[in-house]
Write an enzyme that holds these catalytic residues in place. Structure first.
Site, mmCIF file in Angstrom:
data_model
loop_
_atom_site.group_PDB
_atom_site.id
_atom_site.type_symbol
_atom_site.label_atom_id
_atom_site.label_comp_id
_atom_site.label_asym_id
_atom_site.label_seq_id
_atom_site.Cartn_x
_atom_site.Cartn_y
_atom_site.Cartn_z
ATOM 1 N N ASP A 70 9.335 -19.777 20.882
ATOM 2 C CA ASP A 70 9.895 -18.422 20.922
ATOM 3 C C ASP A 70 9.205 -17.523 21.943
ATOM 4 O OD1 ASP A 70 11.853 -18.942 19.101
ATOM 5 O OD2 ASP A 70 10.901 -17.929 17.416
ATOM 6 N N ARG A 125 19.775 -27.736 16.449
ATOM 7 C CA ARG A 125 19.130 -27.329 15.206
ATOM 8 C C ARG A 125 19.932 -27.758 13.969
ATOM 9 N NH1 ARG A 125 16.661 -21.294 16.060
ATOM 10 N NH2 ARG A 125 18.743 -20.708 16.670
ATOM 11 N N ARG A 136 21.690 -18.222 12.030
ATOM 12 C CA ARG A 136 21.381 -19.558 11.523
ATOM 13 C C ARG A 136 20.522 -19.516 10.259
ATOM 14 N NH1 ARG A 136 22.283 -23.914 15.059
ATOM 15 N NH2 ARG A 136 22.982 -23.290 17.136
ATOM 16 N N ARG A 193 18.755 -8.466 17.204
ATOM 17 C CA ARG A 193 18.601 -9.386 16.077
ATOM 18 C C ARG A 193 17.137 -9.623 15.735
ATOM 19 N NH1 ARG A 193 19.971 -14.473 17.410
ATOM 20 N NH2 ARG A 193 19.474 -14.961 15.256
ATOM 21 N N CYS A 226 21.940 -18.052 17.800
ATOM 22 C CA CYS A 226 21.681 -18.220 19.227
ATOM 23 C C CYS A 226 22.076 -19.614 19.707
ATOM 24 C CB CYS A 226 20.207 -17.993 19.523
ATOM 25 S SG CYS A 226 19.705 -16.269 19.464
ATOM 26 N N LYS A 257 10.373 -10.911 11.438
ATOM 27 C CA LYS A 257 11.735 -11.262 11.017
ATOM 28 C C LYS A 257 11.769 -12.651 10.405
ATOM 29 C CE LYS A 257 14.641 -13.406 13.540
ATOM 30 N NZ LYS A 257 15.725 -14.019 14.339
ATOM 31 N N ASN A 258 11.095 -13.610 11.038
ATOM 32 C CA ASN A 258 11.169 -14.995 10.582
ATOM 33 C C ASN A 258 10.395 -15.232 9.293
ATOM 34 O OD1 ASN A 258 12.833 -15.708 12.685
ATOM 35 N ND2 ASN A 258 11.185 -16.460 13.988
#
Length: 418
Positions: A304, A121, A92, A397, A116, A22-23
């Site tokens: 993470d 951040r 985000r 997500r 989240c 995902k990232n």
């Protein structure tokens, strides 16, 4: 709203294939904004965050389609440059649209992002860098307004390594006039994957994977085909789950070189790990040994996976110290683990975990994406009934069909309506 139910106590056995990251997929989809035409992406996971960025970009004039397992992104019709609060507040990573919109259209209006609740951040590092490249920026009623005739290359120093900041400025710089040098850049594999996509589009980028990235701006780019790297956080979650349950699991499609710190720690707690041609074979020990971790930017132990490793340590022999150095609110899952009998004591950004023989099934509530995974791992080893994990929209997500994959490995796990 859904919930996940788990009857623990079964070792995981079998094979599981890791989805695309995902990232990595989110900035790669955002990068399609940089030039009109049809981009073809493989390995994009089916997740809520992916649907959100597609919805935002569709509102700007992009179109999305599929061809088998490929995602087709056509940004020919992109005209609008606003990312509204109703969508951005849930994710985000939508700030990643700022750089490519400025580079292609010379304007952007992006709502300050949500997502989240794991820390501040701030986006100030993004804005400071774009201002150095000639952008005019101001904040008004919760929106970032940005304009520029054409971005100019500039030397950029990040006060602290920032993954999304590095990605955002990379995308901005590929069409800027002149050279941009990013110092103290983040080194995560997802940044290298974005750089690979941008090079396929015709960008000139060197140094990704190091803390200094050099980008020579080009006048235009072309659409590209690209395969997204596997999700190292999903892979790490399954590795920890295999160790935690005393399981025997082949994890296919992962990149061991993306998880060196995690592999080292799992070996130190007693797990057996063997690198295979297409992934990793993990065998859990009869008895887990406690180990300390300190989260760090890549190539260190990833933040993470901190919550998942903490769940592992709740059933290890001895005491472990877990130090969180990236996000200040990333221990909010602790209270839920304690509901299951975990012995955890927090002191600032440090947690002392005293291992217990077992955890007890209980109703718990997810507080963020990775906390959701930690509670499911705890449920896999809990005794005395059924663990009920609520608010799993966080989980959706970032994990593709997680309960289905665990079920295929023999776990008693299913989804119900809450």
């Amino acid at each position: 709203m859904d919930k996940i139910m788990i009857e623990g106590g079964r070792p995981l056995q079998g094979r599981v294939r890791i989805s695309g990251a995902k990232n990595a997929a989110l900035p790669i989809i955002a990068a399609c904004i940089l030039c009109g035409g049809e981009h073809r992406l493989q390995g994009v996971p089916r997740l809520k965050d992916i649907r959100t960025i597609q919805e935002i970009m569709s509102g700007m004039g992009s179109t999305f389609g599929t061809d088998g397992a490929e995602l087709i992104v056509d940004t020919t019709g992109l005209r609008a440059s606003e990312a509204p609060y109703e969508l951005v507040r849930t994710m985000r990573a939508s700030i990643l649209l700022l750089g490519p919109l400025l580079a292609r259209l010379g304007r952007a209006k992006i709502s300050l992002p949500g997502g989240c609740a794991i820390g501040a951040r701030p986006v100030n590092l993004h804005l400071k860098a774009l201002a150095a490249m000639g952008a005019e920026l101001h904040l008004d009623h919760g929106y970032i307004h940005a304009r520029v005739q054409r971005l100019r290359g500039a030397p950029i120093f990040f006060d602290t390594p920032t993954v999304t900041g590095t990605e955002n400025i990379m995308m901005a710089a590929v069409l800027a006039q002149g050279r941009t040098v990013l110092k103290n850049a983040a080194r995560e594999p997802e940044i290298g994957d974005l750089a690979s996509m941008l090079r396929s589009m015709g960008a000139q980028i060197e140094g990704d994977g190091s803390d200094t990235i050099v980008i020579e701006g080009v006048p235009e780019l072309s659409p590209a085909d690209h395969r997204v790297i596997p999700d190292r956080i999903e892979a790490g979650t399954f590795m920890i789950a295999a160790a935690m349950t005393g399981g025997d699991v082949h994890i296919e499609g992962m990149r061991p070189d993306h998880l060196s710190a995690v592999i080292q720690k799992l070996r130190s707690v007693g797990a057996e790990l063997e690198t295979e041609s297409d992934g990793m074979h993990v065998r859990g020990p009869a008895s887990l040994q406690a180990a300390d971790i300190r989260t760090m930017p890549f190539p260190g132990f990833p933040t993470d996976l901190q919550a998942q490793f903490m769940a592992l340590m709740t059933v290890a022999r001895g005491s472990s110290i877990i130090k969180e150095t990236i996000f200040e609110n990333r221990f909010i899952h602790v209270s839920e683990l304690k509901r299951m009998g975990a012995d955890i004591e927090i002191n600032g950004n440090q947690a002392l975990v005293r291992g217990r023989d077992t955890l007890l099934a209980a109703p718990v509530m997810a507080t963020d994406l990775r906390a959701s995974a930690s509670l499911i791992l705890a449920g896999l080893v809990a005794h005395g009934g059924t663990t009920e994990v609520r608010r799993i929209y966080h989980l959706d997500r970032g994990y593709e069909a997680l309960e289905t994959k665990f079920h295929s490995l023999g776990a008693r796990i299913w989804r119900e309506k809450a």
